[in-house]
Design a protein around this motif. Structure first.
Motif, short mmCIF file in Angstrom:
data_model
loop_
_atom_site.label_atom_id
_atom_site.label_comp_id
_atom_site.label_asym_id
_atom_site.label_seq_id
_atom_site.Cartn_x
_atom_site.Cartn_y
_atom_site.Cartn_z
N GLU A 6 0.84 -1.19 0.00
CA GLU A 6 0.00 0.00 0.00
C GLU A 6 0.88 1.24 0.00
OE1 GLU A 6 -2.39 -0.30 3.47
OE2 GLU A 6 -3.52 -2.05 2.77
N VAL A 7 0.29 2.37 -0.45
CA VAL A 7 0.98 3.66 -0.39
C VAL A 7 0.38 4.44 0.77
CG1 VAL A 7 1.45 5.81 -1.59
CG2 VAL A 7 1.40 3.65 -2.86
N GLU A 8 1.23 5.03 1.60
CA GLU A 8 0.75 5.85 2.70
C GLU A 8 1.50 7.17 2.74
OE1 GLU A 8 1.35 3.36 6.14
OE2 GLU A 8 3.47 3.86 6.27
N PHE A 9 0.81 8.23 3.16
CA PHE A 9 1.37 9.57 3.20
C PHE A 9 1.36 10.07 4.64
CE2 PHE A 9 0.81 14.23 3.04
CZ PHE A 9 1.99 14.56 2.38
N THR A 74 6.09 12.93 3.83
CA THR A 74 6.76 11.70 3.41
C THR A 74 5.77 10.71 2.81
OG1 THR A 74 8.45 11.93 5.13
CG2 THR A 74 8.15 9.73 4.22
N LEU A 75 6.19 10.11 1.70
CA LEU A 75 5.41 9.07 1.03
C LEU A 75 6.14 7.75 1.19
CD1 LEU A 75 2.82 8.82 -0.80
CD2 LEU A 75 4.39 8.85 -2.75
N CYS A 76 5.43 6.72 1.70
CA CYS A 76 6.04 5.40 1.95
C CYS A 76 5.25 4.31 1.22
CB CYS A 76 6.03 5.07 3.44
SG CYS A 76 7.09 6.07 4.47
N TYR A 77 5.96 3.25 0.88
CA TYR A 77 5.31 2.00 0.50
C TYR A 77 5.25 1.15 1.76
CZ TYR A 77 6.30 3.33 -4.34
OH TYR A 77 6.36 3.99 -5.52
N ARG A 78 4.06 0.63 2.07
CA ARG A 78 3.89 -0.23 3.23
C ARG A 78 3.65 -1.65 2.73
NH1 ARG A 78 -0.92 0.66 7.54
NH2 ARG A 78 -2.11 -0.37 5.87
N ILE A 79 4.60 -2.55 3.04
CA ILE A 79 4.56 -3.92 2.50
C ILE A 79 4.23 -4.88 3.63
CG2 ILE A 79 5.85 -5.68 1.23
CD1 ILE A 79 7.71 -3.46 0.27
N ALA A 80 3.21 -5.69 3.43
CA ALA A 80 2.77 -6.63 4.46
C ALA A 80 3.87 -7.65 4.76
CB ALA A 80 1.50 -7.35 4.00
#
Length: 536
Positions: A6-9, A74-80
């Motif tokens: 997912e993308v999270e800001f 900040t923009l992050c990729y959140r990986i399960a």
């Protein structure tokens, strides 16, 4: 988007991970922006695009133990975790780099190329040579009484027969080498190759667990794509007629290390090769600078420190010391020191009796090292070498523990700087002082507490875990960190040597990739955690 990602800001100042939060179930990769890593209100690290965070806590299932806060939008990729774990495992799997068909990873019995030539000791040299030639082999095994073996190699034929003018009609038993060096069939090719290098030989007899002969393996069978120059250098060292010639060979060692690195040999294996070659140089110097009787009996040259552990790097200082029953004359130690220095060693060696070495510890750093970190290379002792005696040497163990706690690792990076625990910033990372040495000191203490004062840092960690001195998980974590550090350290040395610079341990944070910074952060935290828990 990849399933499970997912993308999270996060707005500047937002808390992404809290220090006392619950277990972390995601790996985060920064796409843009920056994240402060904070503990007790102090900035430990600043990470940016391409960096990851949270994976150590994700793998352990524990709270992170730090606060991750957006330093800017900040923009992050959140990986399960279910997706991230296999990816991290694959990244750590060295087989992706070296290949599963590397001969070094195969049982040595699978690497035998030629038919086995066998003959009794009364066979003539001429007949043995004929059989070797017809079989396309490079050696013959000589069957001896009691299920023992000797060996006759091409090299023996040149040196002991042709050069010595021995008649071809003489029995092969008069020129063979006995007993032959043997390895069991399940040993890995890489391990056997290192054994051959350290012993200065090029053949090994392969036997079953019950001692039955399987065949003969030649060093050439084990090389794969690795340069053969290291064996040629080993032979050149043994044949050096004087110190001048030996110094010329020793000067070529850095270029050989560069060749080995280009052939994808792993860092600790490169260090072991370098250590074996430096061992051979020291032994040859001692042969070329002979000492007069009677004090020569009972004199032993001992490698210490990283050379004793077979962990030398091009930036290491090679050295040693002497253990003697009777003190040698200073004129000889001066001559020996001058010859060693010409071949890349440090200064005039110190000579002491075993008792004097023990008495000098722990105040004398070299003496303490002698007790827990030495390997005899040359000479015949009359008295036992000094060794730390476990629990009986409580003050010495305490001194080792204090040394293990004396070195603190950085906490991370801030832009182009290294952050220390005290909040200081540095423009260079001394990888040896910051992380390698603390692990070495932890392993020396733990190994000594377990009664294990020989072998590599990894050997000592395993022995300490087996003896219950440290937890298996701590030993594995430190071992993984140590291997990671050596890969980075040796790669840095090779870059310097390739352009003609002297090797050092100072890394520039400004040019480190996000992946390298991530590895180092994990190592710093692992070392700090081990110092807190192992020596609590």
């Amino acid at each position: 988007m990849v399933s499970g990602t997912e993308v999270e800001f996060h707005l500047a100042g937002a808390v992404i991970l809290s220090e006392d939060g619950g277990p972390v179930t995601f790996l985060r990769v920064i796409h843009s922006g920056a994240v402060d890593v904070v503990h007790d209100g102090q900035l430990l690290d600043l990470i940016g695009p391409g960096d990851t965070f949270g994976h150590a806590a994700m793998l352990s299932g524990l709270p992170p133990g730090f606060e991750a806060r957006a330093a800017e939008d900040t923009l992050c990729y959140r990986i399960a975790a279910a997706v991230a774990r296999p990816l991290l495992d694959r990244a750590r799997n060295r087989e992706l780099a070296v290949g599963v068909h590397d001969p070094g990873k195969q049982p040595v019995a699978r690497l035998i190329r030629s038919a086995t030539v066998r003959c009794p000791p009364e066979t003539s040299i001429a007949e043995a040579a004929r059989r070797i030639t017809e079989a396309g082999a490079s050696a013959a095994i000589i069957d001896l009484p009691g299920d023992d073996f000797g060996i006759l190699t091409d090299r023996d034929l040149r040196k002991r027969v042709v050069a010595a003018d021995v008649p071809a009609s003489a029995p092969v038993g008069t020129v063979m080498t006995a007993p032959v060096f043997t390895v069991t069939s399940g040993c890995l090719g890489a391990e056997v190759l290192f054994e051959l290098l350290e012993r200065g030989i090029d053949h090994a007899a392969v036997v079953t667990e019950r001692g039955q002969l399987v065949g003969v393996v030649d060093a050439i069978d084990l090389f794969a794509v690795q340069p053969r120059s290291w064996f040629g250098t080993r032979w050149a060292i043994d044949r050096a007629p004087d110190v001048d010639a030996l110094a010329s060979v020793a000067a070529r060692l850095p270029s050989i290390m560069v060749d080995l690195h280009r052939s994808s040999l792993r860092a600790l294996e490169i260090s072991r090769v370098l250590s074996a070659l430096v061992d051979a140089v020291a032994q040859r110097v001692l042969e070329l600078v002979p000492g007069p009787a009677p004090w020569g009996d009972g004199l032993v040259w001992v490698a210490v420190g990283s050379q004793a552990r077979r962990e030398l790097t091009p930036a290491s200082s090679a050295g040693g010391a002497l253990v003697c029953t009777d003190p040698p004359p200073s004129s000889w130690t001066d001559e020996l020191g001058a010859a060693l220095e010409r071949c890349g060693f440090d200064g005039v060696p110190i000579a002491r009796s075993a008792g004097q070495w023990r008495q000098a510890a722990p105040a004398d750093e070299l003496a303490l090292t002698m007790l827990v970190d030495h390997r005899a290379l040359w000479g015949t002792p009359r008295d036992p070498l000094p060794v730390l005696d476990g629990a009986a040497d409580g003050p010495l163990l305490e001194a080792l523990a204090q040394r293990a706690l004396a070195h603190t690792s950085p906490t991370g990076f801030d832009a182009a700087s290294v952050l220390s625990l005290e909040g200081r910033r540095g423009d260079r990372l001394d990888i040896r002082a910051a992380a390698v040495r603390p692990i070495v000191e932890l392993a020396r203490w733990a190994g000594a507490a377990a009664g294990h004062t020989e072998g590599s840092t990894l050997d000592r960690l395993r022995a300490a875990a087996a003896a219950g001195v440290i937890e298996d998980a701590d030993a594995r974590t430190l071992a993984d960190a140590f291997e990671t550090l050596y890969e980075l350290r040796i790669a840095h040395h090779m870059e310097q040597l390739a352009v003609g610079d002297a090797a050092d341990d100072l890394l520039d944070p400004a040019v480190m990739s996000p992946l390298t910074r991530g590895h180092l952060r994990d190592v710093f935290r692992a070392v700090a955690a081990a110092q807190r828990t192992v020596l609590r």
